[in-house]
Design an enzyme around this catalytic site. Structure first.
Site, mmCIF file in Angstrom:
data_model
loop_
_atom_site.group_PDB
_atom_site.id
_atom_site.type_symbol
_atom_site.label_atom_id
_atom_site.label_comp_id
_atom_site.label_asym_id
_atom_site.label_seq_id
_atom_site.Cartn_x
_atom_site.Cartn_y
_atom_site.Cartn_z
ATOM 1 N N GLY A 53 0.848 -1.192 0.000
ATOM 2 C CA GLY A 53 0.000 0.000 0.000
ATOM 3 C C GLY A 53 0.877 1.232 0.000
ATOM 4 O O GLY A 53 2.080 1.148 0.269
ATOM 5 N N CYS A 80 5.416 -5.921 1.331
ATOM 6 C CA CYS A 80 5.725 -4.498 1.220
ATOM 7 C C CYS A 80 5.148 -3.716 2.406
ATOM 8 O O CYS A 80 5.626 -3.884 3.520
ATOM 9 C CB CYS A 80 5.249 -3.951 -0.120
ATOM 10 S SG CYS A 80 6.048 -2.409 -0.530
ATOM 11 N N TYR A 81 4.107 -2.899 2.237
ATOM 12 C CA TYR A 81 3.533 -2.208 3.399
ATOM 13 C C TYR A 81 3.116 -3.233 4.459
ATOM 14 O O TYR A 81 3.287 -3.009 5.666
ATOM 15 C CB TYR A 81 2.334 -1.356 2.959
ATOM 16 C CG TYR A 81 1.594 -0.705 4.115
ATOM 17 C CD1 TYR A 81 2.095 0.445 4.714
ATOM 18 C CD2 TYR A 81 0.410 -1.251 4.610
ATOM 19 C CE1 TYR A 81 1.437 1.034 5.790
ATOM 20 C CE2 TYR A 81 -0.256 -0.666 5.680
ATOM 21 C CZ TYR A 81 0.256 0.481 6.268
ATOM 22 O OH TYR A 81 -0.403 1.059 7.317
ATOM 23 N N GLU A 168 3.900 -11.229 -6.245
ATOM 24 C CA GLU A 168 2.756 -11.401 -7.150
ATOM 25 C C GLU A 168 3.018 -10.869 -8.557
ATOM 26 O O GLU A 168 2.272 -11.172 -9.470
ATOM 27 C CB GLU A 168 1.509 -10.737 -6.539
ATOM 28 C CG GLU A 168 1.530 -9.212 -6.436
ATOM 29 C CD GLU A 168 2.254 -8.673 -5.197
ATOM 30 O OE1 GLU A 168 3.089 -9.401 -4.626
ATOM 31 O OE2 GLU A 168 2.026 -7.506 -4.832
ATOM 32 N N LYS A 363 -11.203 -12.088 -14.993
ATOM 33 C CA LYS A 363 -11.423 -12.264 -16.436
ATOM 34 C C LYS A 363 -10.811 -13.568 -16.958
ATOM 35 O O LYS A 363 -11.427 -14.263 -17.761
ATOM 36 C CB LYS A 363 -10.807 -11.063 -17.167
ATOM 37 C CG LYS A 363 -11.205 -10.938 -18.615
ATOM 38 C CD LYS A 363 -12.519 -10.222 -18.731
ATOM 39 C CE LYS A 363 -12.912 -9.942 -20.154
ATOM 40 N NZ LYS A 363 -14.132 -9.135 -20.190
#
Ligand code: XMP
Length: 507
Positions: A53, A80-81, A168, A363
Site C-alpha cells: 500500500g 511491502c507495506y 505477485e 477475467k
C-alpha cells in the site's frame, strides 16, 4: 473450500495476489483492510496476507487492521507495506529509506519454508520508500538485498512472514513459488478451486432460484458466460435479449444470433432497434451527447422488452470480481463495495433483483469457463468493444455512409492482423472515420473522398496505451485494401498518439 484472505491496503497489485493464488487452484479473496474481526472469522481463512500500500506505518493516518486479527494465530504473510506492518506490530522498527523501485537481487539466507526451493538468489521486484531497520524479537532474516538488510523475515514459531518485495508481479523470479510455499506449505491450504467445480456449484445455486431471469447479452464474453451458466441451471426460464443498436461491427448481430439460438439453443430474442438508434443520432455530432443518446435509447428498448416479455424476477449481469471490490484505502470503508451495474439506469418499477453469477471471478477465469462451455474461441479472443459501439469511432455525425466505411475498414484491419498473427498481441485495432476529406486520383479522375484513420494500440488495462509499431508492409497492405475495397475512401492514415494524452477511442 480452503480460502486465503488478502487484506487490501491499497496496492495497485492487491488483486494480483489473489489471481496468482487462484492460478494454483486455491481460492483467495480480497477484503478491505479494516474488515472487522467478526467478519474475517466468517471467512474461516487458512491464512491471511497483508497487501502492499502507499502509506507509511509511522504516519498518523496509516491504515491498520483490527488488533484482534493478530490474535487469530493464523499464518500471516505481509507484502511491502504489509511487511512493515508486521515489523511494527511485533516490536521491530520501520524507517524511511531511499526509494527503491524496480528489480533487486534477493539473496536467500534461510530456505527452510517460505523461500524453500527458490535457489540461492532471485531477482525480486521492489517498490517502497520505507524499510525494516530493526526486526522484531523472535524473528529472523531469511533474505536480504544490497540495500534492504531485512527484505524477508520470518517467525517460524508464529508462522508469520514479511517480505519487502512483491512476489505477485511477474518481474519477481519464483514469485509464484514463494506464494505457493506460504499457501500450500505454511497454511496447508488444499487446491480445491477449479473452474469445473465453480460451474458445478454455481449451477446448483442458481437452479434453486424461483421466477424468470432476464439477461441482456452483447456478444461479449462476460454476458455470454453469465447467460450460459444460468441457462445450464434453469433452461428456458432464462430469456436473453440482444439489442441491435445499428452500431455493431460488420455482421456481428448475425454471428451473435447464430451462436445463442443455433449453437447454444438459448431462449434468445434479438431486437433490431437500429433504425431507432440511428434516427435519434441524426444531426448529433457532440461526442458526449452521442454517448448519452445511445445509453438512454438502450434503457428505453430494454425496458420495453422487459415489460412486454415479463414478468421477470431477476436481471442477470456479467459483473466481474474487480468491479465488485475496490481498493480498501482510496475509498472510505462505506464505499468499498460497489455494485457495478453494466445495465445502469433501469427504472425501479421493473422491480428486478440482480443476479451476478461471475461476481467472484477474474477475467482469465471467465475465459477458462468459456472454454469449458465450448464458447467459440473467436468470441473470447475478440478485442474489447465499447458499449456505445461505432458511434465513438465515427467522428462527428453518425451517417449511413460513414458507418459503412467504419465497418468495412475495421473488418479489413482485423482480418489483416489475424492473417499476420498479430491480432491477439494487440489490445485493440479498428478504423475510424470523420468528416475530413482529401483528394485522390482514381483512374484519370480526381476524387474527393473520405480519410480513414487506423488505430492499433498496445495496452495492459486500457488505462494507458501506446500505438503499435506495425510493420510497414502490413500497413501498406491494409491501406491498399481499404482504398481499393471502399469506393469513398481516398486516404488512409495511421494514428500514432499514445494514451495519454490521447484516448483509445476518438470520441
Ligand atoms: P478510452 O477511449 O477512454 O477507452 O481510452 C478505454 C477503453 O474503454 C473502452 N471504452 C468503453 N467501453 N463503454 C464501454 O463499455 C464506453 O462508453 C466506452 N468508451 C471507451 C475503449 O474501447 C477502451 O478499451
Amino acid at each position: 473450500m480452503d480460502k486465503i484472505v488478502v487484506l487490501d491496503f491499497g496496492s495497485q497489485y492487491s488483486h494480483l495476489i489473489c489471481r496468482r493464488i487462484r492460478e494454483f487452484s486455491v481460492y483467495a479473496e480480497l477484503v478491505p483492510f479494516d474488515i472487522s474481526y467478526e467478519e474475517l472469522q466468517k471467512h474461516n481463512p487458512k491464512g491471511i496476507i497483508f497487501s502492499g500500500g502507499p502509506s507509511s506505518v509511522y504516519s498518523s493516518e496509516a491504515p491498520m487492521p483490527e488488533n484482534k486479527i493478530f490474535e487469530m494465530n493464523l499464518p500471516l504473510l505481509g507484502i511491502c507495506y504489509g511487511h512493515q506492518l508486521i515489523v511494527n506490530k511485533y516490536g521491530g522498527k520501520v524507517k524511511r529509506a531511499n526509494k527503491e523501485y524496480g528489480s533487486s537481487l534477493l539473496t536467500i539466507d534461510n530456505d527452510k519454508d517460505l523461500l524453500n526451493g527458490v535457489g540461492e538468489s532471485v531477482r525480486a521486484w521492489m517498490s517502497h520508500g520505507d524499510e525494516a531497520e530493526q526486526i522484531p524479537p523472535g524473528f529472523q532474516v531469511i533474505g536480504h538485498t544490497e540495500s534492504a538488510k531485512a527484505a524477508a523475515i520470518a517467525s517460524e514459531e508464529k508462522s508469520v512472514y514479511g517480505i519487502q518485495f512483491h512476489p505477485e508481479v511477474v518481474h519477481t523470479e519464483q514469485g509464484t513459488e514463494i506464494l505457493k510455499n506460504f499457501v500450500l506449505k505454511v497454511c496447508n491450504a488444499k487446491q480445491e478451486w477449479t473452474m469445473e467445480g465453480f460451474i458445478e456449484s454455481s449451477v446448483e445455486k442458481i437452479s434453486k432460484i424461483e421466477g424468470n431471469v432476464l439477461c441482456g447479452v452483447s456478444g461479449g464474453i462476460d454476458s455470454t458466460v453469465a447467460a450460459l451458466l444460468i441457462h445450464k441451471a434453469i433452461g428456458d426460464r432464462l430469456k436473453c435479449v440482444f439489442v441491435n443498436n445499428g452500431l455493431l461491427r460488420l455482421n456481428e448481430e448475425k454471428e451473435i444470433e447464430e451462436m445463442f439460438r443455433d449453437n447454444f439453443k438459448v431462449n434468445f430474442s434479438p431486437v433490431d432497434a437500429s433504425q431507432e438508434f440511428l434516427g435519434k443520432l441524426k444531426g448529433i455530432s457532440d461526442p458526449e451527447e452521442k454517448r448519452k443518446i445511445v445509453g438512454e435509447e438502450f434503457v428505453r428498448v430494454f425496458t420495453n422488452f422487459a415489460e412486454k416479455s415479463g414478468p421477470f424476477k431477476w436481471l442477470a449481469q456479467g459483473t466481474l470480481y474487480p468491479d465488485v471490490i475496490e481498493s480498501g484505502v482510496s475509498k472510505g470503508p462505506a464505499a468499498v463495495i460497489k455494485s457495478h451495474h453494466n445495465v445502469g439506469g433501469l427504472p425501479e418499477w421493473l422491480n428486478l433483483e440482480i443476479l451476478e453469477p461471475l461476481r467472484e471471478l477474474y477475467k482469465d477465469e471467465v475465459r477458462q469457463i468459456a472454454k469449458i462451455l465450448n464458447v467459440p474461441e473467436k468470441l473470447f479472443m475478440r478485442h474489447p468493444f465499447p458499449g456505445p459501439g461505432l458511434s465513438v469511432r465515427i467522428i462527428g455525425e453518425v451517417t449511413p455512409s460513414k458507418l459503412e466505411i467504419c465497418k468495412i475498414a475495421s473488418k479489413i484491419v482485423e482480418d489483416e492482423l489475424l492473417e499476420a498473427n498479430l491480432y491477439s498481441k494487440v489490445w485493440q485495432a479498428y478504423a475510424a472515420v470523420g468528416d475530413d476529406r482529401a483528394v485522390g486520383v482514381v483512374g484519370d479522375e480526381r476524387k474527393y473522398g473520405n480519410i480513414v484513420m487506423i488505430r492499433v494500440v498496445d495496452s495492459i488495462d486500457a488505462m494507458t496505451a501506446d500505438w503499435t509499431r506495425l510493420p510497414h508492409g502490413l500497413l501498406e497492405k491494409i491501406s491498399n485494401r481499404i482504398t481499393n475495397e471502399i469506393e469513398d475512401v481516398t486516404w488512409v492514415t495511421y494514428t500514432i498518439s499514445s494514451k495519454p494524452p490521447a484516448t483509445i477511442e476518438p470520441q
